[in-house]
Design a protein around this motif. Structure first.
Motif, PDB file in Angstrom:
ATOM      1  N   UNK A 146       0.838  -1.206   0.000  1.00 14.45           N
ATOM      2  CA  UNK A 146       0.000   0.000   0.000  1.00 14.45           C
ATOM      3  C   UNK A 146       0.873   1.257   0.000  1.00 14.45           C
ATOM      4  N   UNK A 147       1.889   1.291   0.865  1.00 14.00           N
ATOM      5  CA  UNK A 147       2.774   2.463   0.899  1.00 14.00           C
ATOM      6  C   UNK A 147       3.462   2.663  -0.453  1.00 14.00           C
ATOM      7  N   UNK A 148       3.910   1.571  -1.045  1.00 10.46           N
ATOM      8  CA  UNK A 148       4.593   1.639  -2.349  1.00 10.46           C
ATOM      9  C   UNK A 148       3.685   2.285  -3.395  1.00 10.46           C
ATOM     10  N   UNK A 149       2.404   1.945  -3.370  1.00 10.36           N
ATOM     11  CA  UNK A 149       1.452   2.504  -4.339  1.00 10.36           C
ATOM     12  C   UNK A 149       1.212   3.987  -4.095  1.00 10.36           C
ATOM     13  N   UNK A 150       1.113   4.377  -2.817  1.00 11.71           N
ATOM     14  CA  UNK A 150       0.894   5.795  -2.495  1.00 11.71           C
ATOM     15  C   UNK A 150       2.111   6.623  -2.918  1.00 11.71           C
ATOM     16  N   UNK A 151       3.304   6.116  -2.684  1.00 11.55           N
ATOM     17  CA  UNK A 151       4.519   6.822  -3.114  1.00 11.55           C
ATOM     18  C   UNK A 151       4.573   6.914  -4.634  1.00 11.55           C
ATOM     19  N   UNK A 152       4.209   5.825  -5.302  1.00 12.40           N
ATOM     20  CA  UNK A 152       4.321   5.793  -6.762  1.00 12.40           C
ATOM     21  C   UNK A 152       3.405   6.811  -7.428  1.00 12.40           C
ATOM     22  N   UNK A 153       2.180   6.987  -6.919  1.00 10.37           N
ATOM     23  CA  UNK A 153       1.274   7.939  -7.566  1.00 10.37           C
ATOM     24  C   UNK A 153       1.760   9.371  -7.357  1.00 10.37           C
ATOM     25  N   UNK A 154       2.388   9.651  -6.219  1.00 13.26           N
ATOM     26  CA  UNK A 154       2.977  10.986  -6.016  1.00 13.26           C
ATOM     27  C   UNK A 154       4.052  11.240  -7.070  1.00 13.26           C
ATOM     28  N   UNK A 155       4.862  10.237  -7.344  1.00 13.79           N
ATOM     29  CA  UNK A 155       5.915  10.380  -8.367  1.00 13.79           C
ATOM     30  C   UNK A 155       5.305  10.563  -9.760  1.00 13.79           C
ATOM     31  N   UNK A 156       4.184   9.902 -10.011  1.00 13.67           N
ATOM     32  CA  UNK A 156       3.506  10.049 -11.315  1.00 13.67           C
ATOM     33  C   UNK A 156       3.002  11.479 -11.514  1.00 13.67           C
ATOM     34  N   UNK A 157       2.391  12.056 -10.474  1.00 14.74           N
ATOM     35  CA  UNK A 157       1.920  13.444 -10.576  1.00 14.74           C
ATOM     36  C   UNK A 157       3.100  14.408 -10.716  1.00 14.74           C
ATOM     37  N   UNK A 158       4.190  14.116 -10.033  1.00 10.58           N
ATOM     38  CA  UNK A 158       5.368  14.981 -10.100  1.00 10.58           C
ATOM     39  C   UNK A 158       5.941  15.016 -11.511  1.00 10.58           C
ATOM     40  N   UNK A 159       5.868  13.894 -12.223  1.00  9.59           N
ATOM     41  CA  UNK A 159       6.372  13.852 -13.603  1.00  9.59           C
ATOM     42  C   UNK A 159       5.621  14.841 -14.487  1.00  9.59           C
ATOM     43  N   UNK A 160       4.327  15.048 -14.211  1.00 12.41           N
ATOM     44  CA  UNK A 160       3.536  15.986 -15.007  1.00 12.41           C
ATOM     45  C   UNK A 160       3.900  17.438 -14.703  1.00 12.41           C
ATOM     46  N   UNK A 161       4.373  17.711 -13.475  1.00 12.35           N
ATOM     47  CA  UNK A 161       4.786  19.071 -13.122  1.00 12.35           C
ATOM     48  C   UNK A 161       5.919  19.529 -14.042  1.00 12.35           C
TER      49      UNK A 161
END
Length: 552
Positions: free
Chosen positions: A372-387
């Motif tokens: 679960x933690x891995x998934x929460x971290x991964x989506x933050x990184x996905x949004x950051x890529x769009x920044x």
């Protein structure tokens, strides 16, 4: 984009020209507020009485189903299964329905010369993962090579069946193209109002793509008006709908208390306040009453993901986005010590919520809790890529390049995997790891959500500084208008649905997991059908009222 840091993680002292955001879009407030803290559809005595009646009717319906299964009347069997599914009570009879459909599939001499029966058989078997050849429709072709009917109910069933197509099934492609035009023509004739509404609804959303609980509420009123209705089945469907509604309201009471506490400790003025809408969305993925914990867990976690989306997209400066992402990867409250106050509170509350859920899953002996933690971290990184794209005003050369980043930030993989994890032992380690690889069904779910969202949000989001959408990318790639770009993107959505159907037929993982991925695609389709209904949530108020407040 590199970030200057001092100590564990610190704000860089200098500011860059693209670092100015903190001017958030204003979102409409929640139309629900604290409504579900006090809403009680029935008294405990009324609920107990309903459950006792429902139990008796349930056994009567089971007998009706077993009698139909034992008969040689194929149309009766198929109509009954279809009605139970559309009324939302099929989950009570999974074993009986599975056995009935297995017998229908195994009966190789059971082919029908009736187009309606052939269509419904094809629809139900493919929906349940049986590989049925589309050649069954060849014998119904007319002299022009078209398959159609003058009976409107047959025409709608045929049209619905063809939407369970995979790539290269030309006969099903032709059925959809030809009969879409026929149904549009039929709409202009002097149909009974109820039938005209069914045709309109079929054209808007084929049966396979409908959110099951929304369809149950709608179809109960349709079924009630049918001359051939079974009163026992109707009564059971109404009782069950209302009983399950009570459970959903109890969940929302618990979640509203959690959300009020979360809001009291975090400045969320930049974010969409959409708790009820989020529960509705997750309910569409795991609607069965025995998945109550799944709905609560998913609502909390995907609310946190929604906050990520609004933070990166709508509020934080580039530097704040950078340090927040780095801190997420560290997963340590000390990492936020030098954050701005709003960011520190958000970070700590998201970590706290996630950690609590991980501990709850461990208490349930869920072997995937740490993922679960891995998934929460991964989506933050996905949004950051769009920044990075946003700050560099980058427009990808084609839609495929766009999707390499934006498929991931749709959160379709993350929601699917969290849903799988919430189901417990049915989910293997192999299934979790497979989902991380974005197989065709998961990529298909992501594309339905991403492109649907982009098409509905395009005009509104271009009014502010925003990452380029698939719509803009398609316009640039082909040199076309917005309308022409949307037409090309709709084709991509149809191809995504073909991938979803194909993986359900391949059945490389348990059907219960594949069905949840399909349910997520259905909710994505629903939320972005006419507009971005999650953001513009007043458009959902009537539907949510129907599911949570109005009685069947």
């Amino acid at each position: 984009m590199a970030t200057t840091t001092h100590g564990p993680i610190a704000l860089a002292s200098q500011s860059t020209k693209q670092d100015v955001q903190h001017n958030p879009r204003l979102y409409t407030p929640s139309p629900w507020g604290n409504f579900f803290l006090t809403h009680q559809p029935y008294t405990p005595a009324e609920l107990l009485s309903m459950k006792e009646k429902a139990q008796a009717r349930k056994e009567e319906v089971r007998r009706i189903l077993l009698d139909a299964a034992a008969s040689s009347d194929l149309a009766r069997k198929l109509d009954l299964v279809d009605a139970l599914q559309r009324l939302g009570v099929d989950y009570h009879f999974k074993k009986e329905i599975d056995e009935l459909l297995r017998a229908v599939y195994d009966d190789k001499d059971g082919a029908s010369d009736d187009l309606y029966v052939t269509s419904l058989r094809f629809y139900l078997l493919r929906k349940h993962g049986y590989t049925v050849c589309s050649d069954v429709f060849l014998k119904f072709r007319d002299e022009q090579g078209n398959v159609s009917s003058d009976d409107v109910n047959c025409l709608m069933t045929l049209y619905d069946a063809a939407h369970l197509r995979t790539h290269g099934e030309e006969i099903l492609d032709g059925i959809i193209t030809f009969n879409k035009s026929r149904l549009q023509t039929v709409m202009k004739t002097n149909l009974e109002p109820e039938l005209a509404e069914e045709v309109r609804f079929t054209l808007e959303t084929s049966r396979f793509r409908r959110v099951e609980r929304v369809e149950a509420g709608r179809f109960i009123s349709v079924y009630e008006k049918k001359a051939a209705r079974d009163e026992t089945i109707l009564e059971f469907a109404k009782l069950d709908y209302n009983i399950v509604q009570v459970l959903y309201c109890q969940e929302l009471k618990e979640l509203t208390t959690w959300w009020k506490d979360f809001q009291s400790r975090t400045d969320l003025r930049f974010a969409r306040d959409r708790l009820v809408e989020m529960h509705f969305w997750m309910m569409g993925v795991v609607y069965e009453p025995y998945y109550s914990y799944s709905r609560i867990m998913l609502t909390k976690l995907i609310m946190c993901i929604s906050l990520f989306d609004d933070l990166y997209d709508n509020y934080s400066t580039t530097q704040e986005s950078n340090i927040f992402t780095t801190a997420m990867e560290r997963w340590d409250e000390k990492a936020a010590e030098k954050f701005p106050a709003y960011l520190k509170a958000l970070y700590n509350n998201i970590l706290g919520t996630t950690d609590e859920i991980v501990e709850e899953l461990k208490h349930q002996n869920n072997k995937h809790a740490e993922i679960v933690r891995k998934l929460v971290i991964d989506i933050a990184k996905c949004y950051h890529a769009e920044v990075k794209w946003r700050d560099e005003h980058y427009v990808p050369t084609d839609v495929e390049e766009h999707l390499q980043v934006s498929v991931r930030s749709s959160a379709g993989m993350h929601i699917s995997n969290l849903a799988f994890i919430s189901l417990g032992d049915v989910t293997t380690r192999e299934a979790v790891q497979w989902t991380f690889t974005y197989p065709k069904i998961i990529r298909g779910v992501c594309i339905v959500g991403r492109i649907g969202n982009d098409m509905m949000s395009h005009e509104r989001e271009q009014a502010s500084k925003h990452v380029v959408s698939t719509v803009q990318t398609c316009i640039k790639q082909y040199g076309v208008t917005v309308e022409e770009a949307n037409e090309k993107l709709r084709v991509m959505i149809e191809e995504a649905w073909m991938d979803i159907v194909q993986e359900c037929l391949d059945q490389k993982h348990p059907m219960v997991l594949l069905e949840k991925a399909v349910d997520l695609a259905r909710t994505m389709d629903f939320m972005y059908k006419r507009e971005d209904a999650y953001t513009l949530s007043f458009s959902l108020k009537d539907t949510i009222t129907s599911v949570y407040v109005n009685f069947a």
